[in-house]
Design a protein around this motif. Structure first.
Motif, PDB file in Angstrom:
ATOM      1  N   PHE A  51       2.714 -12.920  26.708  1.00 60.28           N
ATOM      2  CA  PHE A  51       2.598 -13.058  28.152  1.00 60.28           C
ATOM      3  C   PHE A  51       1.803 -14.316  28.488  1.00 60.28           C
ATOM      4  O   PHE A  51       2.203 -15.122  29.335  1.00 60.28           O
ATOM      5  CB  PHE A  51       1.907 -11.805  28.685  1.00 60.28           C
ATOM      6  CG  PHE A  51       1.903 -11.713  30.169  1.00 60.28           C
ATOM      7  CD1 PHE A  51       3.043 -11.339  30.835  1.00 60.28           C
ATOM      8  CD2 PHE A  51       0.764 -12.006  30.883  1.00 60.28           C
ATOM      9  CE1 PHE A  51       3.041 -11.255  32.207  1.00 60.28           C
ATOM     10  CE2 PHE A  51       0.764 -11.918  32.256  1.00 60.28           C
ATOM     11  CZ  PHE A  51       1.899 -11.540  32.921  1.00 60.28           C
ATOM     12  N   ILE A  96      12.249 -11.434  32.969  1.00 62.17           N
ATOM     13  CA  ILE A  96      11.683 -12.488  32.120  1.00 62.17           C
ATOM     14  C   ILE A  96      12.661 -12.836  31.009  1.00 62.17           C
ATOM     15  O   ILE A  96      12.865 -14.004  30.685  1.00 62.17           O
ATOM     16  CB  ILE A  96      10.321 -12.025  31.535  1.00 62.17           C
ATOM     17  CG1 ILE A  96       9.325 -11.826  32.662  1.00 62.17           C
ATOM     18  CG2 ILE A  96       9.793 -13.056  30.549  1.00 62.17           C
ATOM     19  CD1 ILE A  96       7.975 -11.313  32.217  1.00 62.17           C
ATOM     20  N   ASN A  97      13.315 -11.813  30.464  1.00 60.64           N
ATOM     21  CA  ASN A  97      14.298 -12.049  29.413  1.00 60.64           C
ATOM     22  C   ASN A  97      15.488 -12.857  29.936  1.00 60.64           C
ATOM     23  O   ASN A  97      15.921 -13.811  29.311  1.00 60.64           O
ATOM     24  CB  ASN A  97      14.773 -10.704  28.856  1.00 60.64           C
ATOM     25  CG  ASN A  97      15.750 -10.879  27.732  1.00 60.64           C
ATOM     26  OD1 ASN A  97      15.574 -11.738  26.876  1.00 60.64           O
ATOM     27  ND2 ASN A  97      16.808 -10.093  27.739  1.00 60.64           N
ATOM     28  N   ILE A 156       3.189 -22.187  28.188  1.00 58.74           N
ATOM     29  CA  ILE A 156       4.372 -23.060  28.130  1.00 58.74           C
ATOM     30  C   ILE A 156       4.611 -23.664  29.501  1.00 58.74           C
ATOM     31  O   ILE A 156       4.850 -24.863  29.645  1.00 58.74           O
ATOM     32  CB  ILE A 156       5.619 -22.265  27.691  1.00 58.74           C
ATOM     33  CG1 ILE A 156       5.475 -21.796  26.254  1.00 58.74           C
ATOM     34  CG2 ILE A 156       6.865 -23.120  27.811  1.00 58.74           C
ATOM     35  CD1 ILE A 156       6.640 -20.959  25.771  1.00 58.74           C
ATOM     36  N   LEU A 157       4.493 -22.823  30.519  1.00 56.86           N
ATOM     37  CA  LEU A 157       4.753 -23.290  31.870  1.00 56.86           C
ATOM     38  C   LEU A 157       3.800 -24.430  32.227  1.00 56.86           C
ATOM     39  O   LEU A 157       4.205 -25.472  32.735  1.00 56.86           O
ATOM     40  CB  LEU A 157       4.574 -22.110  32.835  1.00 56.86           C
ATOM     41  CG  LEU A 157       5.255 -22.229  34.189  1.00 56.86           C
ATOM     42  CD1 LEU A 157       5.557 -20.841  34.702  1.00 56.86           C
ATOM     43  CD2 LEU A 157       4.409 -22.951  35.195  1.00 56.86           C
ATOM     44  N   TYR A 174      10.552 -21.790  38.015  1.00 61.73           N
ATOM     45  CA  TYR A 174       9.334 -21.067  37.619  1.00 61.73           C
ATOM     46  C   TYR A 174       9.210 -19.715  38.314  1.00 61.73           C
ATOM     47  O   TYR A 174       8.700 -18.758  37.746  1.00 61.73           O
ATOM     48  CB  TYR A 174       8.092 -21.911  37.926  1.00 61.73           C
ATOM     49  CG  TYR A 174       8.105 -23.253  37.262  1.00 61.73           C
ATOM     50  CD1 TYR A 174       8.554 -23.385  35.959  1.00 61.73           C
ATOM     51  CD2 TYR A 174       7.673 -24.389  37.932  1.00 61.73           C
ATOM     52  CE1 TYR A 174       8.581 -24.614  35.336  1.00 61.73           C
ATOM     53  CE2 TYR A 174       7.694 -25.623  37.316  1.00 61.73           C
ATOM     54  CZ  TYR A 174       8.156 -25.739  36.019  1.00 61.73           C
ATOM     55  OH  TYR A 174       8.179 -26.949  35.410  1.00 61.73           O
ATOM     56  N   LEU A 220      12.291 -22.167  32.327  1.00 62.47           N
ATOM     57  CA  LEU A 220      11.150 -23.077  32.213  1.00 62.47           C
ATOM     58  C   LEU A 220      11.629 -24.526  32.100  1.00 62.47           C
ATOM     59  O   LEU A 220      11.065 -25.424  32.705  1.00 62.47           O
ATOM     60  CB  LEU A 220      10.306 -22.714  30.985  1.00 62.47           C
ATOM     61  CG  LEU A 220       9.518 -21.414  31.086  1.00 62.47           C
ATOM     62  CD1 LEU A 220       8.839 -21.096  29.776  1.00 62.47           C
ATOM     63  CD2 LEU A 220       8.488 -21.486  32.195  1.00 62.47           C
ATOM     64  N   ALA A 268       6.078 -11.746  36.105  1.00 65.26           N
ATOM     65  CA  ALA A 268       4.867 -11.884  35.292  1.00 65.26           C
ATOM     66  C   ALA A 268       3.632 -11.518  36.101  1.00 65.26           C
ATOM     67  O   ALA A 268       2.739 -10.829  35.614  1.00 65.26           O
ATOM     68  CB  ALA A 268       4.750 -13.304  34.764  1.00 65.26           C
ATOM     69  N   ILE A 269       3.606 -11.961  37.362  1.00 64.88           N
ATOM     70  CA  ILE A 269       2.422 -11.660  38.182  1.00 64.88           C
ATOM     71  C   ILE A 269       2.345 -10.156  38.451  1.00 64.88           C
ATOM     72  O   ILE A 269       1.271  -9.563  38.403  1.00 64.88           O
ATOM     73  CB  ILE A 269       2.456 -12.491  39.478  1.00 64.88           C
ATOM     74  CG1 ILE A 269       2.111 -13.944  39.130  1.00 64.88           C
ATOM     75  CG2 ILE A 269       1.481 -11.949  40.514  1.00 64.88           C
ATOM     76  CD1 ILE A 269       2.358 -14.923  40.220  1.00 64.88           C
ATOM     77  N   PHE A 313       7.562 -27.316  23.946  1.00 67.49           N
ATOM     78  CA  PHE A 313       7.935 -25.978  24.425  1.00 67.49           C
ATOM     79  C   PHE A 313       7.840 -24.941  23.315  1.00 67.49           C
ATOM     80  O   PHE A 313       7.554 -23.791  23.551  1.00 67.49           O
ATOM     81  CB  PHE A 313       9.379 -25.994  24.936  1.00 67.49           C
ATOM     82  CG  PHE A 313       9.511 -26.416  26.360  1.00 67.49           C
ATOM     83  CD1 PHE A 313       9.495 -25.474  27.368  1.00 67.49           C
ATOM     84  CD2 PHE A 313       9.646 -27.746  26.690  1.00 67.49           C
ATOM     85  CE1 PHE A 313       9.617 -25.851  28.686  1.00 67.49           C
ATOM     86  CE2 PHE A 313       9.769 -28.135  28.011  1.00 67.49           C
ATOM     87  CZ  PHE A 313       9.757 -27.190  29.010  1.00 67.49           C
ATOM     88  N   ILE A 370       3.883 -17.470  27.877  1.00 72.37           N
ATOM     89  CA  ILE A 370       4.762 -17.930  28.949  1.00 72.37           C
ATOM     90  C   ILE A 370       3.998 -18.836  29.909  1.00 72.37           C
ATOM     91  O   ILE A 370       4.459 -19.915  30.277  1.00 72.37           O
ATOM     92  CB  ILE A 370       5.350 -16.709  29.691  1.00 72.37           C
ATOM     93  CG1 ILE A 370       6.383 -16.028  28.818  1.00 72.37           C
ATOM     94  CG2 ILE A 370       5.971 -17.134  31.000  1.00 72.37           C
ATOM     95  CD1 ILE A 370       6.949 -14.775  29.410  1.00 72.37           C
ATOM     96  N   PHE A 371       2.790 -18.419  30.250  1.00 74.15           N
ATOM     97  CA  PHE A 371       1.996 -19.227  31.184  1.00 74.15           C
ATOM     98  C   PHE A 371       1.607 -20.558  30.545  1.00 74.15           C
ATOM     99  O   PHE A 371       1.639 -21.601  31.198  1.00 74.15           O
ATOM    100  CB  PHE A 371       0.748 -18.466  31.626  1.00 74.15           C
ATOM    101  CG  PHE A 371       1.040 -17.436  32.663  1.00 74.15           C
ATOM    102  CD1 PHE A 371       1.052 -17.771  34.004  1.00 74.15           C
ATOM    103  CD2 PHE A 371       1.317 -16.133  32.316  1.00 74.15           C
ATOM    104  CE1 PHE A 371       1.341 -16.831  34.966  1.00 74.15           C
ATOM    105  CE2 PHE A 371       1.600 -15.179  33.270  1.00 74.15           C
ATOM    106  CZ  PHE A 371       1.612 -15.533  34.612  1.00 74.15           C
ATOM    107  N   ALA A 383       6.066 -27.362  30.515  1.00 76.43           N
ATOM    108  CA  ALA A 383       7.008 -27.608  31.601  1.00 76.43           C
ATOM    109  C   ALA A 383       6.417 -28.522  32.674  1.00 76.43           C
ATOM    110  O   ALA A 383       7.053 -29.469  33.121  1.00 76.43           O
ATOM    111  CB  ALA A 383       7.461 -26.289  32.210  1.00 76.43           C
ATOM    112  N   ILE A 414      10.300 -16.493  36.485  1.00 73.20           N
ATOM    113  CA  ILE A 414       9.421 -15.899  35.479  1.00 73.20           C
ATOM    114  C   ILE A 414       8.111 -15.458  36.099  1.00 73.20           C
ATOM    115  O   ILE A 414       7.577 -14.393  35.777  1.00 73.20           O
ATOM    116  CB  ILE A 414       9.162 -16.919  34.356  1.00 73.20           C
ATOM    117  CG1 ILE A 414      10.393 -17.012  33.465  1.00 73.20           C
ATOM    118  CG2 ILE A 414       7.945 -16.543  33.546  1.00 73.20           C
ATOM    119  CD1 ILE A 414      10.194 -17.816  32.231  1.00 73.20           C
ATOM    120  N   LEU A 415       7.602 -16.282  37.024  1.00 71.64           N
ATOM    121  CA  LEU A 415       6.265 -16.005  37.552  1.00 71.64           C
ATOM    122  C   LEU A 415       6.200 -14.711  38.352  1.00 71.64           C
ATOM    123  O   LEU A 415       5.219 -13.981  38.265  1.00 71.64           O
ATOM    124  CB  LEU A 415       5.796 -17.173  38.429  1.00 71.64           C
ATOM    125  CG  LEU A 415       5.307 -18.387  37.655  1.00 71.64           C
ATOM    126  CD1 LEU A 415       4.898 -19.503  38.605  1.00 71.64           C
ATOM    127  CD2 LEU A 415       4.127 -18.005  36.777  1.00 71.64           C
TER     128      LEU A 415
END
Lengths: 451, 379
Positions: free
Chosen positions: B199, A403-404, B205-206, A416, A411, A423-424, B217, B202-203, B210, A419-420
């Motif tokens: 966390f 993620i970093n 923002i997405l 996507y 983004l 994250a998931i 953003f 991030i979602f 985005a 990151i996703l």
């Protein structure tokens, strides 16, 4: 102990607990699978992302399964090497020049049935020679029968020919991007070309000037999708970090949760049992610790001393002991201390430590378990949070570091998946432990059932 | 949270004579006592921070760097120094530096030095940043940090106030309709709070920045900022939505769940049954017999939430590039600017202490045991 076992059996009556348990079991299985199939050292080497391990991967390519959901089919990466003689896509004609040196012809044949153009096309050469370097020439045959002369040049012992960086070829392409020009349908609009689907052939002739010269060439096409997880901006396969992130996250979360809970409980028990100065000291330390900014101190430790996951883990545990939890335990132990069986143990002369560890603590363990399970996600996310701040262990591939690495750029640019995916996985881990923990809380602390 | 409700409570010892004192003086006395004990706590906390930072000799490096900077700045205007040959310039400067270090006590034993630094830290004399500078161009760590306090407060305040009031109101409603669909819905969603705010950020923002492109953003204001005051406020509000929502979402469901359970336990007390039996309206029962006695716990629990959020905001701010304290910390990590990192840690310690104190004070206001000076046994 029997009561504990009975309580644990009760878990199966709670569907959320069962789902949580299954998810945790899957994560553990994935960790074990990862640690067996990709040894730690190998994972670290690959993740360092040197040219040798990643040259076959495209840059910033989403996972291959995204094609299933898309009307427009994106090309997958491909590589054909002359070292692999069994490859059906390779046709070799070995010959000898007038001087008796190797003069070989290789035909790389492959189907291209995608809707978009590839990211890049390159040939990697490795050759052995004493004084005179071998010479190669390439021709490109398209499905409609037309051909393009690519280039001819001498190669060094290690040489990479990138189609897109050839200025002479660029001139022959009449202003079109080379990678597009090679695959474009000549009838389509040059401004907005479409792909000519069918079978393409790259003819590669290698002419050596020494009898012992050997040339190994590998045609590498970087597609727009890669593997089941995609790649990052350094061409590294994200799947590696996703896989290795699992055992690291679980280890960090579980060790920190168990370490914190157990130490908190033991210290609370010792404080309550001995009372007096020890108890007062523990109380004061807790108050000071409540004022200390936890994350800032971890950041300080990470910046000044070491970003090693073990240092951070130790600091996390040390800072998490003297928190609100110790007061909760203290209140419980205060009650337990007054029980008659403790008094009985004292009368027959049990030592202090025996009372603490065999009489006080076992009584409280059932109350410890839900809190322990519930605190795992917080620690898993703590590790990820530090990585997001750029304080992740520099060598380890973890979810937080993905993620970093991806950051806001991913983004902005629409990567996507990058990151996703981590994250998931983080979310699954967090929710799994939270679901199990909430159910355990209901089982072990019936008062909270709200009935 | 309700389990930890004892965490912040201090034993309230009120002597018998004080029964006759006014409520005001009792509260003042109580608050005064808390200020003293919290101040001692902060002193020890900051000292620990300094010890942690100094173990690597970093605090000394900050000070030595400062001396060197100051000295060379001064020597730039020094005619005797300018006329010295190159080879002697260094020895001359070094001798001056050594003298200055001696003057500041850097040759003293560590204990003395750390106490000196503790004094500096407590009086907010945080030294100069090595690389970073404030928006006004100053190198003073204190300025770099304090100019960001307001923005952090804006974000935290918005998110926390919304969270606090909405979760208590909803929890009250749910505790009345125990077992309903809505009740079970909230329980089922409570594990979502296992994820931290960044966390969710991030979602968000997405989705909203985005993909839908309807919210920014990150950042706090457009560039260039709107000229009118109203336009400016609206623009800040637009930037505030996503970070505040992510802070809100990350705590909302578990907060509702905990309050609901808490209210349920209290609404099964005998005196509540009694009130109901007397035929009081639901609202009255709720206000007088459920909310009133639980208020101290509500406030302590809220303070724990606040404490968690102060430090948790570091990452949320970073994800949203919200120009607050958290982002300063993040930038300081990037620059490896030790003075700023130590400085933010100290500021956070102060903020936490301040939060604890304010909430203690409110606690004193609402807790009858303090106000009336009652000395009944605490459970």
């Amino acid at each position: 102990m029997r009561a504990l076992r009975r309580s644990l059996a009760e878990i199966f009556r709670y569907p959320t607990a069962v789902v949580g348990l299954v998810m945790i079991a899957l994560l553990v299985a994935l960790s074990i699978y990862t640690m067996i199939t990709i040894p730690y050292d190998e994972a670290i080497t690959i993740w360092r992302g040197s040219e040798d391990t990643t040259y076959r991967n495209p840059r910033n390519a989403p996972p291959a399964w995204t094609n299933v959901f898309s009307e427009v089919k994106k090309p997958a990466s491909m590589a054909i090497s002359t070292a692999d003689e069994d490859d059906e896509r390779l046709q070799v004609t070995l010959g000898t020049s007038k001087e008796g040196n190797p003069d070989n012809t290789y035909l790389f044949t492959f189907d291209y049935n995608y809707d978009l153009f590839p990211q890049e096309l390159a040939v990697y050469f490795t050759s052995t020679y004493q004084a005179k370097n071998p010479f190669v020439s390439m021709m490109w045959y398209r499905p409609d029968g037309s051909e393009v002369r690519i280039s001819d040049f001498g190669i060094a012992q290690k040489y990479t020919y990138r189609f897109s960086q050839d200025d002479k070829l660029q001139r022959r392409m009449k202003g079109m991007d080379i990678t597009k020009g090679l695959f474009a349908d000549p009838e389509s609009d040059p401004e907005n070309p479409t792909v000519l689907k069918g079978t393409y052939v790259l003819e590669l002739k290698t002419l050596a000037f020494e009898p012992d010269t050997e040339v190994v060439s590998e045609l590498v096409m970087h597609g727009l999708v890669h593997g089941w997880a995609g790649t990052d901006n350094m061409r590294r396969d994200i799947s590696l970090a996703l896989l290795w992130g699992t055992p690291i996250a679980l280890m960090f979360g579980l060790v920190a949760a168990v370490g914190t809970s157990v130490l908190t409980m033991v210290i609370a028990a010792v404080g309550v049992w001995y009372g007096g100065i020890i108890d007062a000291l523990i109380q004061r330390i807790t108050e000071i610790n409540l004022i200390l900014p936890f994350l800032s101190i971890l950041i300080m430790i990470g910046t000044f001393y070491s970003k090693s996951i073990w240092t951070i883990l130790g600091a996390t545990i040390a800072l998490s002991i003297f928190t609100g939890g110790i007061k909760t335990f203290r209140a419980i132990f205060m009650q337990v201390k007054e029980s008659t069986y403790i008094e009985a143990a004292q009368t027959y002369g049990a030592k202090d430590l025996r009372i603490i560890f065999l009489y006080l603590i076992p009584r409280v363990i059932p109350m410890l378990i839900p809190g322990l399970v519930l605190s795992v996600p917080a620690f898993v996310f703590l590790e990820a949070s530090l990585a997001v701040l750029g304080l992740g262990d520099p060598t380890l591939p973890t979810w937080g570091k993905l993620i970093n690495d991806a950051g806001r750029a991913a983004l902005y640019n629409g990567y996507y998946y990058w990151i996703l995916e981590p994250a998931i996985l983080l979310m699954i881990t967090g929710i799994a432990f939270a679901m199990l923990g909430f159910s355990l809380d209901k089982i072990f602390n019936p008062r909270l059932r709200g009935e | 949270m309700s389990v930890d409700s004892q965490a912040l409570q201090q034993p309230v010892e009120v002597k018998k004579e004080s029964r006759r004192e006014s409520a005001f003086s009792r509260i003042a006395k109580y608050s005064g006592g808390r200020i003293v004990s919290l101040f001692i706590t902060v002193v020890i906390g900051v000292y620990l921070t300094i010890l942690i930072a100094n173990m690597g000799g970093y605090v000394d490096q900050i000070r030595k760097g400062q001396i060197r900077d100051n000295l060379y700045a001064r020597l730039g205007n020094d005619q005797t120094y300018k006329q010295l040959p190159e080879s002697e310039k260094k020895t001359y400067a070094d001798a001056l530096i050594e003298l200055e270090e001696k003057r500041l006590g850097l040759d003293q034993p560590f204990i003395l030095r750390s106490l000196r630094f503790l004094w500096d830290a407590l009086s907010m004399n945080l030294g100069r940043a090595q690389f970073m500078s404030s928006d006004t161009g100053s190198r003073q760590v204190r300025l770099i940090i304090t100019e960001r306090l307001g923005t952090t407060l804006l974000l935290m305040g918005t998110a926390n106030l919304f969270l606090f009031f909405s979760s208590i109101l909803i929890a009250l409603g749910l505790s009345r309709s125990y077992g309903s669909f809505l009740d079970r819905f909230f329980i089922a969603l409570s594990p979502t709070s296992a994820m931290p705010a960044w966390f969710y950020g991030i979602f968000l923002i997405l989705i909203f920045a985005a993909v839908l492109k309807i919210l920014p953003f990150g950042g706090m204001i457009d560039s260039p900022p709107p000229k009118t005051t109203i336009g400016y406020a609206l623009n800040v509000l637009k930037h505030l939505i996503l970070p505040a929502s992510s802070l809100f979402i990350s705590s909302f469901f578990s907060s509702v769940y905990n309050w609901r359970t808490f209210f349920l336990i209290f609404s099964s007390e005998d005196y509540v049954e009694m009130a109901k039996a007397k035929g009081l309206t639901d609202q009255m029962v709720q206000r007088r017999y459920i909310l009133r006695p639980t208020l101290p716990t509500i406030i302590t629990s809220f303070s724990l939430l606040l404490i968690g959020m102060w430090t948790g905001a570091i990452i949320t701010e970073t994800v949203f590039t919200w120009p607050g304290l958290g982002q300063v910390t993040y930038q300081a990590i990037g620059f490896n600017d030790t003075a700023v990192i130590v400085g933010t840690t100290i500021i956070f310690a102060y903020l936490l202490a301040l939060t604890v104190f304010l909430l203690d004070f409110f606690y004193a206001l609402v807790d009858p045991r303090v106000k009336l000076g009652g000395s009944q046994q605490r459970s």
